[in-house]
Each structure stands twice: as C-alpha cells, then as structure tokens.
Design an enzyme around this catalytic site. Structure first.
Site, short mmCIF file in Angstrom:
data_model
loop_
_atom_site.label_atom_id
_atom_site.label_comp_id
_atom_site.label_asym_id
_atom_site.label_seq_id
_atom_site.Cartn_x
_atom_site.Cartn_y
_atom_site.Cartn_z
CB CYS A 109 -51.17 -65.63 -19.00
SG CYS A 109 -52.29 -64.54 -18.09
CG HIS A 143 -49.94 -68.57 -14.95
ND1 HIS A 143 -48.95 -67.75 -15.45
CD2 HIS A 143 -51.07 -67.83 -14.92
CE1 HIS A 143 -49.46 -66.56 -15.71
NE2 HIS A 143 -50.75 -66.59 -15.40
CD GLU A 189 -46.17 -70.10 -15.22
OE1 GLU A 189 -46.42 -68.90 -14.97
OE2 GLU A 189 -46.70 -70.73 -16.16
#
Length: 279
Positions: free
Chosen positions: A122, A255, A257
């Site tokens: 990001c 993202h 994650e």
C-alpha cells in the site's frame, strides 16, 4: 523477539503493532517460517542497529500519504501536479508519522544498496516508487471522476476481495501467481494475464513508475473525466535487467496480509524464501 538461528529475521515496519493489518502480517511471516521483528516506535529506534539484525523487510501501509515534496518537483514548471493537493494528508503533519517516514526512507535506501529482500504494501509500495524516482497521483477521484475505488465505504473486511487485479504475464508476480491452487482464474491463453480478486482501497496511486521498477499488476479499467480509459497500477517489481534485478523487490497496492486471494500467503512465503538466503 526469539527466533531459531535458521529463521530469517523479518522487519515489519508499521504504525502500530496492535492494528489488524500488523497482526495479520506477523501471522503471515511466522507461518511462512520467518521471525517477525515489529518496528512501530520509529522515534526510539536506531535504523542501522535494526538493519544489521535483518534478512528481509516488510513496509506496511499508513493512514498518511508520502509527502509530495519528495516527487512533485519531478514535474515541469507550470504543471498543476507540482502543487500539493488539498486531499493529501502528509506524513509530516504528525511527529510519529514523520519519524516513521524518515526511518523508512533510510531503511529502504540501505536495503536497495545491499539487495535485501523487500516487500512493500500500500503506502509502502508508493514510498518505494517515489524513492526510485517515480511519482504519485495525489487524489485518484480527480482522475476517474468518483471515489468508489478510494475508500472502504461499506466496512468490507480485508479478507474479502473487492477488485479484479490483473497479474501481468512474464513477471515475477506471474510466477508467484502460478503457485496458487485456488481462489483465482488462470488464463488459458498464452500471454494473457491471471486475474485475482483483492482488497485494494486508496485515494492515491502510482503515476510514473520509478527507475529499475516495472508494473506487475493492474486494476480493472477505469474511465476518466476526459472519456479515456486506463488501468490503475496495483503492483510493481524490480526490472530484471535493472539495478535491483538480483533482488526480491515487490510492491503491491492491496493487502496480502489479509489473504483476500490465496496469493497473499504465496507472496509472503516466496519473500521469506529469498530472505532465508541472506542468513
């Protein structure tokens, strides 16, 4: 921090260890075999001492924007993009964000010099692009005429994919994408991209790509105010023949994650594999 000597130590630079994003990345790094070292108190840290302990670096997202002073002078005199947009929330407005920016700029420069594996997410991807000489769109709604791509208006969980992302063929990212066993659509025709669904929300994006980098992922086509259409850049990586060609160097706007698509786990696993080579 405790770790096995055979584990690569991975810095996770973030605003706050307690955010869902940081906690998710700690989990991703750990399950991939890395030893996470969270860096969220940048004011108190010694960058050189931290760097000497590491084998890989993750630069996480931020609620602040990369300060435009780092790139607007790259536009010619008279270009309206030389001005700071009123929607830009500069990292220099907050002491903690300012300290983080200073730390990460030095951290990333050192990583590029020493070819340490680096994964940028990001705002981290945007910082990487600016560091390498690129520029940013300061406010995407001005370019596309609406703000539906720039904020999570419906509080959609990070685990839910909201945007089609095209993985460019013949890139490192495309090789990573081929390892996915589910949650993606693989093109059946040579030369066409893989499509994944991801969780990308932002009000800024990459405009000019920095030196030594290339595009490896694009979002769906958006129509601009002037009637033309274009893609938004969702991923960048080192150009093989460029100065970082021997380095694992990837930035993504989404993202990973949160694993909206399975590429999140595979991407982090590949990153950890390269970091282990630095032990």
């Amino acid at each position: 921090m405790t770790n096995n000597p055979a584990q690569p130590v991975i810095a996770i630079s973030c605003a706050d260890v307690n955010t869902p994003s940081a906690q998710a990345m700690i989990k991703r790094v750990s399950e991939a075999g890395g030893a996470p070292m969270v860096i969220d108190d940048h004011i108190k840290r010694n960058m050189r001492e931290d760097f000497d302990q590491l084998h890989g670096i993750v630069i996480m997202g931020s609620d602040f924007d990369v300060d435009p002073i780092h790139y607007i002078q790259r536009y010619p005199d008279g270009d309206p993009r030389r001005k700071i947009h009123p929607a830009t929330r500069s990292e220099l407005e907050c002491e903690h964000a300012k300290a983080r920016a200073k730390y990460e700029m030095a951290f990333m420069k050192r990583a590029l010099q020493q070819k340490m594996p680096m994964l940028c997410i990001c705002a981290g991807m945007q910082r990487l692009n600016v560091l390498c000489g690129g520029t940013l769109h300061q406010h995407v709604p001005d370019m596309i005429g609406h703000d539906r791509l720039t904020q999570n208006q419906y509080n959609i969980p990070g685990e839910v994919g909201t945007r089609a992302v095209l993985i460019e063929p013949a890139t490192r990212m495309s090789i990573i994408a081929k390892k996915i066993q589910m949650h993606f659509v693989q093109s059946k025709s040579p030369g066409l991209p893989t499509v994944i669904m991801e969780n990308s929300f932002r009000h800024q994006s990459i405009e000019a790509v920095g030196e030594g980098l290339r595009v490896c992922a694009l979002s769906d086509v958006v129509r601009q105010k002037d009637g033309t259409s274009r893609y938004l850049i969702e991923g960048i990586e080192a150009t093989p023949e460029g100065p970082y060609g021997q380095q694992f160097l990837i930035g993504v706007q989404w993202h990973p994650e949160f694993c909206a698509s399975e590429i999140g786990r595979v991407l982090v696993k590949d990153f950890i594999k390269h970091a282990a080579a630095h032990i």
